[in-house]
Motif scaffolding. Structure first.
Motif, PDB file in Angstrom:
ATOM      1  N   ALA A 144       0.814  -1.217   0.000  1.00 19.48           N
ATOM      2  CA  ALA A 144       0.000   0.000   0.000  1.00 19.48           C
ATOM      3  C   ALA A 144       0.851   1.273   0.000  1.00 19.48           C
ATOM      4  O   ALA A 144       0.653   2.147  -0.846  1.00 19.48           O
ATOM      5  CB  ALA A 144      -0.968  -0.017   1.185  1.00 19.48           C
ATOM      6  N   PRO A 145       1.817   1.428   0.936  1.00 20.67           N
ATOM      7  CA  PRO A 145       2.645   2.639   0.857  1.00 20.67           C
ATOM      8  C   PRO A 145       3.515   2.692  -0.395  1.00 20.67           C
ATOM      9  O   PRO A 145       3.803   3.777  -0.903  1.00 20.67           O
ATOM     10  CB  PRO A 145       3.508   2.569   2.123  1.00 20.67           C
ATOM     11  N   VAL A 146       3.934   1.521  -0.887  1.00 24.03           N
ATOM     12  CA  VAL A 146       4.777   1.515  -2.083  1.00 24.03           C
ATOM     13  C   VAL A 146       4.026   2.047  -3.295  1.00 24.03           C
ATOM     14  O   VAL A 146       4.580   2.807  -4.094  1.00 24.03           O
ATOM     15  CB  VAL A 146       5.309   0.089  -2.355  1.00 24.03           C
ATOM     16  N   ILE A 147       2.761   1.679  -3.430  1.00 26.23           N
ATOM     17  CA  ILE A 147       1.991   2.158  -4.593  1.00 26.23           C
ATOM     18  C   ILE A 147       1.415   3.549  -4.350  1.00 26.23           C
ATOM     19  O   ILE A 147       1.107   4.265  -5.310  1.00 26.23           O
ATOM     20  CB  ILE A 147       0.858   1.182  -4.948  1.00 26.23           C
ATOM     21  N   ALA A 148       1.276   3.938  -3.078  1.00 23.32           N
ATOM     22  CA  ALA A 148       0.672   5.237  -2.794  1.00 23.32           C
ATOM     23  C   ALA A 148       1.580   6.381  -3.222  1.00 23.32           C
ATOM     24  O   ALA A 148       1.099   7.411  -3.730  1.00 23.32           O
ATOM     25  CB  ALA A 148       0.334   5.352  -1.312  1.00 23.32           C
ATOM     26  N   LEU A 149       2.892   6.250  -3.027  1.00 22.50           N
ATOM     27  CA  LEU A 149       3.810   7.334  -3.373  1.00 22.50           C
ATOM     28  C   LEU A 149       3.850   7.600  -4.876  1.00 22.50           C
ATOM     29  O   LEU A 149       3.680   8.751  -5.296  1.00 22.50           O
ATOM     30  CB  LEU A 149       5.208   7.017  -2.835  1.00 22.50           C
ATOM     31  N   PRO A 150       4.026   6.600  -5.735  1.00 18.80           N
ATOM     32  CA  PRO A 150       3.983   6.881  -7.176  1.00 18.80           C
ATOM     33  C   PRO A 150       2.634   7.421  -7.639  1.00 18.80           C
ATOM     34  O   PRO A 150       2.575   8.220  -8.571  1.00 18.80           O
ATOM     35  CB  PRO A 150       4.283   5.513  -7.813  1.00 18.80           C
ATOM     36  N   ALA A 151       1.567   6.973  -6.980  1.00 20.07           N
ATOM     37  CA  ALA A 151       0.236   7.425  -7.392  1.00 20.07           C
ATOM     38  C   ALA A 151       0.044   8.922  -7.184  1.00 20.07           C
ATOM     39  O   ALA A 151      -0.824   9.534  -7.817  1.00 20.07           O
ATOM     40  CB  ALA A 151      -0.835   6.645  -6.633  1.00 20.07           C
ATOM     41  N   LEU A 152       0.843   9.528  -6.310  1.00 17.52           N
ATOM     42  CA  LEU A 152       0.766  10.976  -6.132  1.00 17.52           C
ATOM     43  C   LEU A 152       1.158  11.707  -7.413  1.00 17.52           C
ATOM     44  O   LEU A 152       0.722  12.846  -7.644  1.00 17.52           O
ATOM     45  CB  LEU A 152       1.681  11.421  -4.990  1.00 17.52           C
ATOM     46  N   PHE A 153       1.969  11.064  -8.248  1.00 18.50           N
ATOM     47  CA  PHE A 153       2.441  11.695  -9.477  1.00 18.50           C
ATOM     48  C   PHE A 153       1.642  11.272 -10.702  1.00 18.50           C
ATOM     49  O   PHE A 153       1.401  12.073 -11.593  1.00 18.50           O
ATOM     50  CB  PHE A 153       3.925  11.347  -9.699  1.00 18.50           C
ATOM     51  N   TRP A 154       1.207   9.988 -10.754  1.00 12.51           N
ATOM     52  CA  TRP A 154       0.535   9.533 -11.974  1.00 12.51           C
ATOM     53  C   TRP A 154      -0.814   8.867 -11.738  1.00 12.51           C
ATOM     54  O   TRP A 154      -1.407   8.317 -12.652  1.00 12.51           O
ATOM     55  CB  TRP A 154       1.437   8.610 -12.768  1.00 12.51           C
ATOM     56  N   GLY A 155      -1.313   8.882 -10.494  1.00 15.97           N
ATOM     57  CA  GLY A 155      -2.639   8.343 -10.214  1.00 15.97           C
ATOM     58  C   GLY A 155      -2.653   6.821 -10.205  1.00 15.97           C
ATOM     59  O   GLY A 155      -1.656   6.157 -10.490  1.00 15.97           O
ATOM     60  N   TRP A 156      -3.813   6.268  -9.881  1.00 16.90           N
ATOM     61  CA  TRP A 156      -3.920   4.812  -9.805  1.00 16.90           C
ATOM     62  C   TRP A 156      -3.782   4.167 -11.181  1.00 16.90           C
ATOM     63  O   TRP A 156      -3.301   3.037 -11.297  1.00 16.90           O
ATOM     64  CB  TRP A 156      -5.232   4.393  -9.145  1.00 16.90           C
ATOM     65  N   GLN A 157      -4.179   4.901 -12.235  1.00 15.35           N
ATOM     66  CA  GLN A 157      -3.981   4.354 -13.584  1.00 15.35           C
ATOM     67  C   GLN A 157      -2.497   4.155 -13.883  1.00 15.35           C
ATOM     68  O   GLN A 157      -2.100   3.152 -14.474  1.00 15.35           O
ATOM     69  CB  GLN A 157      -4.608   5.269 -14.635  1.00 15.35           C
ATOM     70  N   GLY A 158      -1.683   5.106 -13.452  1.00 15.99           N
ATOM     71  CA  GLY A 158      -0.251   4.977 -13.657  1.00 15.99           C
ATOM     72  C   GLY A 158       0.327   3.781 -12.918  1.00 15.99           C
ATOM     73  O   GLY A 158       1.239   3.101 -13.423  1.00 15.99           O
ATOM     74  N   ASP A 159      -0.204   3.509 -11.718  1.00 20.77           N
ATOM     75  CA  ASP A 159       0.240   2.326 -10.991  1.00 20.77           C
ATOM     76  C   ASP A 159      -0.025   1.054 -11.792  1.00 20.77           C
ATOM     77  O   ASP A 159       0.833   0.159 -11.877  1.00 20.77           O
ATOM     78  CB  ASP A 159      -0.479   2.233  -9.638  1.00 20.77           C
ATOM     79  N   LEU A 160      -1.214   0.967 -12.371  1.00 20.67           N
ATOM     80  CA  LEU A 160      -1.561  -0.232 -13.132  1.00 20.67           C
ATOM     81  C   LEU A 160      -0.727  -0.350 -14.401  1.00 20.67           C
ATOM     82  O   LEU A 160      -0.302  -1.451 -14.784  1.00 20.67           O
ATOM     83  CB  LEU A 160      -3.060  -0.231 -13.468  1.00 20.67           C
ATOM     84  N   PHE A 161      -0.480   0.758 -15.068  1.00 23.62           N
ATOM     85  CA  PHE A 161       0.393   0.705 -16.254  1.00 23.62           C
ATOM     86  C   PHE A 161       1.823   0.324 -15.850  1.00 23.62           C
ATOM     87  O   PHE A 161       2.528  -0.359 -16.605  1.00 23.62           O
ATOM     88  CB  PHE A 161       0.384   2.048 -16.975  1.00 23.62           C
TER      89      PHE A 161
END
Length: 407
Positions: A144-161
C-alpha cells in the motif's frame, strides 16, 4: 538463495500489486467507472472465483510444462489485465478482476515450484519455497505505501500501467532464462515422462500426508482471512480505535506474519532442526487455536494486540510448514500440481472463512466467531495428526528398508 531467485521473488511481489491498487483506490476507481463502491468492490469476488476454478482445473498442467513458461504466460496475462483495468471502464474492470484471479492462480504455484525445483528435493527446496511465500507476505504488508507514493504523481492508472510494464519485462526474463537453461542441459539425459491429467490427481492422492496438508491449507486460510475480515470492526467496537489508529494494528499483524514465516522457513529446513516440520505444524495450530479463541474474549487492549501478533505468527508457522512439506513430499513431478491445489483451496477458504465468521457473529456475537474459528482450527489439528502419522509410517518404512539391505 535470494540472489539466485531474484526474478521469482520480484514476480511474486508483482503478482500482489494489481488487487492492492484496486483495493486501495476503490473509491476513485468506482467514481471513474460511474459505479457504486459496493458494486465495484463486489467485482473482487470474481477474482477469487476465477482463482478457485482455474487453479483446480490447471493444477496438473503446471507440472507438464516448464514452470518458467507457465510463470511467463501468467505474467503476460497479469500485465494485460492491469492495462485493461487502467481504462476505468466497468466491464473491463470486471475482466480485470477475472484475469487477475486466473493469472495469479497459475503464477503463484508456478513461482513457488520453480524456486523449489532449482534446489532439488531436499530441505533446501523447502526453504526456497518458503522464501517465495515470505516475500509475498512482506509485499502484502508494504504494497500500500509503495503504490501510494507513485500514485501521487501519476494516479492509480499509472500504478496499473507500471504493473503492466514490469510484468511484461519479467515474462521476457523468464522465457530467456528457460531458453538459456535448455541450451545448458541439451546434452543431458531426457526428462522423466510427465503424468497425464487425471493420473496427476490420482498420484497426488496417493502421496502420504498430502491430502491432509491441503485440508490444513484450506482451513488455515478460512480462519485467518475470516478473522481479518472482522478485525477492524472488533477493534472499533471494543476499543474504539478509528481507521487511522487501526492501521498500526494491521501493520503489527503483517509484520508478525512476515517475520514468523521467514524464520519458520529457515528453521524447519535447516540441517538439524530441533523440531520436525510436522511437529512445528502442530505447535503453530495450537498457538492459532489459543490466540483466536482468546482474542475474542479479551477486553484489555495490550492483551488484544499481543493476541493479534501471536495469531498472525502462528498462521505464518502453519503456512510455511504446509508449503515445506508439500514441496518435500511431492518431488519435482507433482509439487506444482499440489501447490496449485493448495492455492485453490486458499481461494475457497477466503469465502468460507468470511461466510462462517459472519454467521457466527450474527448468531452469537464475537463468542460465536470464536467458536466457529476454534472449531476450524481443531479440525486442522486432526488433519495435522494424520500428517504426523504419515511421517512416522515413512520412518518405519525407511527402517525396514535399511534392515533388508543389511540382511
Amino acid at each position: 538463495m535470494a540472489r539466485a531467485l531474484w526474478p521469482v521473488l520480484l514476480a511474486s511481489a508483482v503478482g500482489l500489486l494489481p488487487f492492492t491498487v484496486f483495493s486501495t483506490y476503490l473509491v476513485p476507481i468506482a467514481d471513474e467507472a460511474g459505479s457504486g463502491v459496493a458494486a465495484m468492490g463486489g467485482l473482487r469476488g470474481l477474482g477469487g472465483l476465477a482463482a478457485l476454478l482455474v487453479g483446480t482445473a490447471l493444477a496438473p498442467l503446471i507440472d507438464r510444462v516448464p514452470k518458467e513458461w507457465a510463470a511467463a504466460g501468467a505474467l503476460a496475462a497479469l500485465g494485460l489485465s492491469a492495462a485493461l483495468g487502467a481504462s476505468g471502464d466497468f466491464v473491463l474492470l470486471a475482466v480485470f478482476c477475472l484475469l487477475i484471479g486466473a493469472s495469479t492462480a497459475v503464477l503463484n504455484p508456478a513461482l513457488t515450484a520453480a524456486a523449489a525445483d532449482r534446489f532439488g528435493t531436499g530441505k533446501a527446496a523447502g526453504r526456497a519455497a518458503t522464501l517465495v511465500t515470505a516475500t509475498q507476505s512482506m509485499t502484502a504488508m508494504l504494497a500500500a505505501p509503495v503504490i501510494a507514493l507513485p500514485a501521487l504523481f501519476w494516479g492509480w492508472q499509472g500504478d496499473l500501467f507500471g504493473v503492466t510494464a514490469v510484468a511484461l519485462l519479467l515474462a521476457v526474463v523468464f522465457v530467456a532464462r528457460r531458453e538459456k537453461r535448455q541450451e545448458a542441459t541439451s546434452g543431458d539425459a531426457p526428462a522423466e515422462p510427465r503424468l497425464g491429467y487425471l493420473a496427476s490427481f490420482k498420484a497426488l492422492a496417493g502421496v502420504r500426508g498430502v491430502v491432509p496438508l491441503l485440508l490444513i491449507g484450506f482451513l488455515r486460510t478460512a480462519v485467518f482471512m475470516g478473522y481479518l475480515a472482522y478485525l477492524a470492526a472488533f477493534y472499533e467496537e471494543r476499543f474504539d480505535l478509528d481507521a487511522g489508529v487501526f492501521a498500526f494494528v494491521w501493520t503489527l499483524s503483517g509484520a508478525a506474519f512476515f517475520v514468523s514465516n521467514l524464520l519458520t522457513g529457515r528453521l524447519t529446513n535447516s540441517a538439524a532442526p530441533r523440531l520436525s516440520t510436522e511437529r512445528m505444524l502442530a505447535v503453530g495450530l495450537v498457538a492459532a487455536l489459543v490466540s483466536v479463541v482468546g482474542f475474542y474474549f479479551t477486553h484489555w487492549l495490550p492483551l488484544a494486540l499481543a493476541m493479534t501478533a501471536l495469531h498472525a505468527a502462528s498462521h505464518a508457522i502453519v503456512a510455511a510448514c504446509v508449503v515445506s512439506l508439500i514441496v518435500r513430499r511431492c518431488g519435482t513431478s507433482l509439487r506444482g500440481s499440489a501447490l496449485s491445489l493448495n492455492a485453490a483451496g486458499q481461494s475457497l477458504g477466503v469465502f468460507v472463512g468470511a461466510a462462517l465468521g459472519g454467521a457466527g457473529l450474527g448468531l452469537a456475537g464475537y463468542p460465536g466467531v470464536a467458536v466457529v474459528f476454534g472449531a476450524l482450527v481443531v479440525a486442522a489439528l486432526g488433519a495435522a495428526a494424520l500428517v504426523l502419522r504419515a511421517r512416522l509410517r515413512d520412518e518405519k518404512d525407511d527402517e525396514r528398508d535399511t534392515e533388508v539391505e543389511v540382511s
